[in-house]
Design a protein around this motif. Structure first.
Motif, PDB file in Angstrom:
ATOM      1  N   GLY A   1       3.441 -15.342 -32.766  1.00 22.94           N
ATOM      2  CA  GLY A   1       3.134 -16.588 -32.069  1.00 22.94           C
ATOM      3  C   GLY A   1       4.352 -17.349 -31.595  1.00 22.94           C
ATOM      4  O   GLY A   1       4.337 -17.992 -30.552  1.00 22.94           O
ATOM      5  N   THR A   2       5.434 -17.276 -32.383  1.00 23.82           N
ATOM      6  CA  THR A   2       6.604 -18.056 -32.000  1.00 23.82           C
ATOM      7  C   THR A   2       7.236 -17.522 -30.717  1.00 23.82           C
ATOM      8  O   THR A   2       7.699 -18.290 -29.868  1.00 23.82           O
ATOM      9  CB  THR A   2       7.616 -18.139 -33.176  1.00 23.82           C
ATOM     10  N   HIS A   3       7.211 -16.183 -30.529  1.00 26.46           N
ATOM     11  CA  HIS A   3       7.709 -15.630 -29.263  1.00 26.46           C
ATOM     12  C   HIS A   3       6.774 -16.007 -28.118  1.00 26.46           C
ATOM     13  O   HIS A   3       7.216 -16.358 -27.028  1.00 26.46           O
ATOM     14  CB  HIS A   3       7.824 -14.103 -29.349  1.00 26.46           C
TER      15      HIS A   3
ATOM     16  N   VAL B   1      15.167 -11.094 -28.577  1.00 22.84           N
ATOM     17  CA  VAL B   1      14.943 -11.409 -29.988  1.00 22.84           C
ATOM     18  C   VAL B   1      15.946 -10.637 -30.843  1.00 22.84           C
ATOM     19  O   VAL B   1      16.588  -9.704 -30.368  1.00 22.84           O
ATOM     20  CB  VAL B   1      13.510 -11.019 -30.426  1.00 22.84           C
ATOM     21  N   VAL B   2      16.069 -11.055 -32.094  1.00 21.56           N
ATOM     22  CA  VAL B   2      16.830 -10.255 -33.059  1.00 21.56           C
ATOM     23  C   VAL B   2      15.900  -9.654 -34.114  1.00 21.56           C
ATOM     24  O   VAL B   2      16.364  -8.976 -35.017  1.00 21.56           O
ATOM     25  CB  VAL B   2      17.986 -11.059 -33.696  1.00 21.56           C
ATOM     26  N   GLY B   3      14.593  -9.906 -33.962  1.00 23.86           N
ATOM     27  CA  GLY B   3      13.636  -9.247 -34.852  1.00 23.86           C
ATOM     28  C   GLY B   3      13.422  -9.951 -36.173  1.00 23.86           C
ATOM     29  O   GLY B   3      13.263  -9.311 -37.212  1.00 23.86           O
ATOM     30  N   THR B   4      13.406 -11.289 -36.131  1.00 21.39           N
ATOM     31  CA  THR B   4      13.209 -12.044 -37.365  1.00 21.39           C
ATOM     32  C   THR B   4      11.731 -12.142 -37.699  1.00 21.39           C
ATOM     33  O   THR B   4      10.903 -12.373 -36.822  1.00 21.39           O
ATOM     34  CB  THR B   4      13.772 -13.472 -37.203  1.00 21.39           C
ATOM     35  N   ALA B   5      11.403 -11.961 -38.959  1.00 18.49           N
ATOM     36  CA  ALA B   5      10.021 -12.136 -39.408  1.00 18.49           C
ATOM     37  C   ALA B   5      10.049 -12.551 -40.866  1.00 18.49           C
ATOM     38  O   ALA B   5      10.930 -12.150 -41.624  1.00 18.49           O
ATOM     39  CB  ALA B   5       9.223 -10.855 -39.229  1.00 18.49           C
TER      40      ALA B   5
ATOM     41  N   THR C   1      22.594 -13.348 -33.448  1.00 18.25           N
ATOM     42  CA  THR C   1      22.594 -13.812 -32.060  1.00 18.25           C
ATOM     43  C   THR C   1      24.025 -14.041 -31.587  1.00 18.25           C
ATOM     44  O   THR C   1      24.369 -13.741 -30.438  1.00 18.25           O
ATOM     45  CB  THR C   1      21.787 -15.123 -31.951  1.00 18.25           C
ATOM     46  N   ALA C   2      24.853 -14.564 -32.487  1.00 16.32           N
ATOM     47  CA  ALA C   2      26.252 -14.845 -32.145  1.00 16.32           C
ATOM     48  C   ALA C   2      27.151 -13.628 -32.325  1.00 16.32           C
ATOM     49  O   ALA C   2      28.362 -13.727 -32.142  1.00 16.32           O
ATOM     50  CB  ALA C   2      26.764 -16.010 -32.997  1.00 16.32           C
TER      51      ALA C   2
ATOM     52  N   ASP D   1      17.145 -17.077 -41.654  1.00 20.91           N
ATOM     53  CA  ASP D   1      17.522 -17.738 -40.402  1.00 20.91           C
ATOM     54  C   ASP D   1      19.031 -17.770 -40.180  1.00 20.91           C
ATOM     55  O   ASP D   1      19.502 -17.693 -39.039  1.00 20.91           O
ATOM     56  CB  ASP D   1      16.994 -19.181 -40.374  1.00 20.91           C
TER      57      ASP D   1
ATOM     58  N   VAL E   1       5.118 -23.322 -35.534  1.00 16.70           N
ATOM     59  CA  VAL E   1       5.398 -22.216 -34.607  1.00 16.70           C
ATOM     60  C   VAL E   1       6.722 -22.485 -33.873  1.00 16.70           C
ATOM     61  O   VAL E   1       7.453 -21.545 -33.538  1.00 16.70           O
ATOM     62  CB  VAL E   1       4.201 -21.971 -33.664  1.00 16.70           C
ATOM     63  N   TRP E   2       7.041 -23.739 -33.623  1.00 14.95           N
ATOM     64  CA  TRP E   2       8.399 -24.126 -33.204  1.00 14.95           C
ATOM     65  C   TRP E   2       9.068 -24.741 -34.435  1.00 14.95           C
ATOM     66  O   TRP E   2       8.675 -25.809 -34.888  1.00 14.95           O
ATOM     67  CB  TRP E   2       8.376 -25.176 -32.086  1.00 14.95           C
TER      68      TRP E   2
ATOM     69  N   LYS F   1       7.430 -19.428 -26.919  1.00 13.88           N
ATOM     70  CA  LYS F   1       8.680 -19.509 -26.147  1.00 13.88           C
ATOM     71  C   LYS F   1       8.463 -18.920 -24.754  1.00 13.88           C
ATOM     72  O   LYS F   1       8.907 -19.491 -23.749  1.00 13.88           O
ATOM     73  CB  LYS F   1       9.801 -18.754 -26.864  1.00 13.88           C
TER      74      LYS F   1
ATOM     75  N   ASP G   1      15.819 -16.899 -32.631  1.00 14.43           N
ATOM     76  CA  ASP G   1      14.698 -16.151 -33.214  1.00 14.43           C
ATOM     77  C   ASP G   1      14.632 -16.466 -34.713  1.00 14.43           C
ATOM     78  O   ASP G   1      15.059 -15.679 -35.538  1.00 14.43           O
ATOM     79  CB  ASP G   1      14.935 -14.658 -32.947  1.00 14.43           C
TER      80      ASP G   1
ATOM     81  N   ALA H   1      19.796 -14.628 -38.710  1.00 10.00           N
ATOM     82  CA  ALA H   1      19.277 -14.543 -37.336  1.00 10.00           C
ATOM     83  C   ALA H   1      20.248 -15.196 -36.356  1.00 10.00           C
ATOM     84  O   ALA H   1      20.505 -14.661 -35.265  1.00 10.00           O
ATOM     85  CB  ALA H   1      17.903 -15.212 -37.255  1.00 10.00           C
ATOM     86  N   VAL H   2      20.799 -16.336 -36.730  1.00 12.89           N
ATOM     87  CA  VAL H   2      21.757 -17.002 -35.846  1.00 12.89           C
ATOM     88  C   VAL H   2      23.055 -16.194 -35.777  1.00 12.89           C
ATOM     89  O   VAL H   2      23.640 -16.023 -34.701  1.00 12.89           O
ATOM     90  CB  VAL H   2      22.047 -18.451 -36.293  1.00 12.89           C
TER      91      VAL H   2
ATOM     92  N   PRO I   1      16.127 -14.814 -23.561  1.00 11.78           N
ATOM     93  CA  PRO I   1      17.167 -13.778 -23.627  1.00 11.78           C
ATOM     94  C   PRO I   1      16.795 -12.565 -24.466  1.00 11.78           C
ATOM     95  O   PRO I   1      17.390 -11.498 -24.294  1.00 11.78           O
ATOM     96  CB  PRO I   1      18.364 -14.512 -24.230  1.00 11.78           C
TER      97      PRO I   1
END
Lengths: 460, 460
Positions: free
Chosen positions: B307-309, B331-335, B417-418, B410, A439-440, B312, A429, B413-414, B329
């Motif tokens: 859009g990115t979600h 999201v972690v809520g990134t914006a 996720t981890a 970001d 967007v990607w 996906k 994310d 965000a990673v 799976p």
């Protein structure tokens, strides 16, 4: 009870971070701190030297995070221009040489921190000591180069080496108005990248007006009657030069440690444990450019001279020496650099690194942009991803592109640390808005392509 | 054997990504694809509309990734201006209304994808339909706003709402030469941040010349004799306006799904499983702005229109519908967003989110810069980090700063996720060179401070 005695050898990032952190945790009544530095300066950013030479940074002192006086004001007995010439491990003392007075003396320690840094590789070739031939390892080196630039009327610069220092110095000399030729021993510039990505750097440097000669092994420096450099000779050609910059890389400065019988690794760096203690020695720590670090992806140690690691080491050492707790688990091999607006980044393993440690892998390379394609100033980038065959675990990422490319490597650095698979990465994310990313995100595009290559390789 | 019939409701990111990916995996002999879109356009970047309005993007068509004709050329029976008015789940058919001809008809499906998107929140207030009052949800909305700007002689714009759309539209109107007032119902702009970070956005918008009024609940739109907007009335004041932009946010467009008896979550979005199938329905998928997504940090679903979600989701749905395999799976809520050169980013939980799900936490806020402090154009940023009490697990990060601040989210965000701890984060091997980062990246500085706060809280 007398204060415990801490001795630090080396006054730059690792040594002085360790000293400062230890002092934060323990006052002078509990811990005396003596630090030896053979040069004039402390706690400076060697990584910033190319930008000082280029003129982007105007004042040398801007590169100094903390002066000797500032350290002394924090109750650190800092002795500049004083070189440690011997470590007596059993006797718990070091021998110092005051380079001003010539005096030699012993100083005892209860705890010792070795932060002797790295020394530039300076091949033993004819003319290497000529006027106008410069390394860029220390602030003193940078000052000498800047003085030399003032004295030089010619406009031809030859940079020897095309790694990080080499390409950064190529930019610096270009900005100083020189015609720049980079002589590179390897197949492509930036040997820390795979050759296919290095090729892109070569082409981009070409576009910036920098001549890069690959496969060029320097055999001699040619000098004039006045003893000043006039050219660089390689095994195949010769290049006229009014100034020569050596950016060939560094190796750990561990002669002292070797003589003291301390354990060195395959790359000549000190070997430490996770607490940054020298292996087998309870009371000796080492950090910064003189140690080898564990590569968490490759599973073996490497030598990486980088200020960010040195600062982390110092922080960990200082915490442990000061009675706190810290560990340095290792690195994934992240590095980022630029030549003008070209950004170059890498993390993890190259293809040859993977092969060398017995890993089978697949690769995928994609083109994308820094922002949504329709947004102004969307700049191109190429992302190469390497993943383990069968498991799909991320092994490495390399990025070459323009503004906004380099720091995207951090996403891969965290994913490597977390041992993510590229399939897991496709769902990351990451921040999206048109001014920040397509967007990607390019890293996601690379992950998707790598997943599809893995599938075709029959591992899905 | 007859081809399997896939019906897609909604022709933007999620729907058409799903259709395209399914088509990639299965040809028309195996799978027929019919897609219904009630508007004129397909596969466009709604997130790009503010930049089209601002003039940064000059052509509407630049926002369109793939036109109806391009989809049709790939054997997708795309029916624009055609609205689905009913889903007959048991009968496996949808009822369509051709908005051009007025014709109504049923189309059968074996597999159905619901991608009906979101609709703007448009409060039912007097004057809301006046000329000069504009939403910015669709390309048609954007075109109407641009036409209206051409007709407007006045220079006073009021933006209602101070979330992502609100602040982006504030920038757009500023760039169009308007005096901009943002009316914000909440305590601070950017309610997706904690109030202390929102306050920084407020102050920075102030510095950009945007007036932000907090705690302002709109009660009416005032109109002139010609029926055109003249002002906006709140419970406490009134604001003259020549143009009004509604950026109040969106809610899932799920009326059709509700009537069909499909399961909706607490935020009104469709509930899906990890393969993006509507819960309890083997042959119906849903994705994009009409679904709720699992927040991996909070452990519950949320509605996030992004859009990115949607892309996906479409990719996952298309893979599964086409006989491949994919999961989303969560999201972690990134914006990430920007107002002129102010960058705003967040990921994970705010303080109130953490409290709402029963987590105890500590926070730390630090100031740093985008590059080494001595490097030109080093820009300031503030990073706030939230970590779980005791475990030290990262819960969220918020960043407000200038150029180079936003995408640093970001890394967090990673790490979220981890499920990394902030202590683990202090050792992250992030890219360092003076033009890219201080020697301690701002995210690392924040992690170190958070670790020290955790220690003081007695959790270390």
């Amino acid at each position: 009870m007398a204060a415990e005695r801490l001795v630090v050898i080396g006054g730059d990032a690792a040594g002085m971070s360790a000293a400062s952190q230890a002092r934060r945790l323990k006052g002078p009544d509990e811990l005396s701190i003596t630090a030896f530095e053979r040069g004039h300066f402390t706690s400076y950013s060697a990584c910033g030297i190319p930008y000082w030479v280029s003129g982007d940074v105007t004042e040398r002192d801007d590169l100094i995070a903390r002066t000797p006086e500032e350290h002394r004001a924090r109750d650190i007995d800092l002795r500049t221009r004083t070189e440690v010439t011997e470590i007596d491990v059993a006797g718990r003392r070091v021998r110092a040489l005051d380079r001003e007075s010539g005096e030699r003396y012993w100083t005892g320690f209860d705890k010792l921190v070795i932060a002797t840094g790295a020394r530039p590789v300076r091949p033993d070739l004819p003319g290497m000591d000529a006027a106008g031939v410069h390394g860029v390892q220390t602030l003193d080196d940078g000052q000498a180069l800047l003085d030399s630039l003032d004295r030089t009327e010619g406009r031809r610069a030859v940079v020897v080496g095309a790694g990080y220092i080499g390409v950064e110095m190529a930019e610096a000399m270009l900005k100083r108005g020189f015609e720049v030729t980079v002589l590179n021993r390897g197949e492509q510039p930036m040997a820390t990248l795979d050759p296919d990505m290095g090729r892109m750097v070569h082409d981009a440097m070409d576009g910036l007006g920098i001549t890069t000669v690959n496969g060029a092994a320097v055999t001699a420096i040619r000098t004039g009657d006045d003893g000043r450099v006039t050219g660089v000779v390689t095994d195949g050609a010769s290049y006229p030069a009014d100034i020569v910059v050596l950016g060939i890389g560094v190796e750990p400065e561990t002669a002292l440690a070797r003589e003291a019988g301390l354990p060195l690794g395959p790359h000549g760096g000190l070997l430490t444990d996770l607490a940054m203690r020298v292996q087998g020695h309870e009371n000796i720590w080492a950090g910064g450019d003189c140690v080898e670090v564990l590569d968490l992806v490759a599973g073996h140690t490497r030598h990486i001279a980088l200020g960010t690691h040195a600062n982390k080491h110092g922080q960990v050492i200082g915490s442990n020496v000061g009675g706190g707790y810290g560990t340095f688990p290792g690195v994934v091999g992240t590095a980022v650099s630029k030549v003008c607006d070209l950004e170059i980044a890498r993390t993890g393993l190259r293809e040859k690194d993977a092969r060398a440690v017995g890993l089978r892998y697949v690769t995928a390379t994609i083109e994308s942009t820094s922002r949504a394609g329709y947004y102004p100033d969307a700049r191109p980038m190429t992302v190469k991803m390497i993943a383990e065959y069968r498991t799909g675990r991320l092994l490495g990422v390399q990025i070459v592109g323009r503004e906004g490319a380099g720091k995207r490597v951090d996403v891969a650095a965290v994913a490597l640390t977390a041992r993510m698979t590229v399939e897991q990465m496709t769902a990351l994310d990451l921040g999206y808005a048109p001014p920040f990313s397509p967007v990607w995100d390019p890293v996601l595009v690379a992950a998707r392509k790598t997943v599809s290559v893995l599938r075709k390789a029959g591992t899905d």
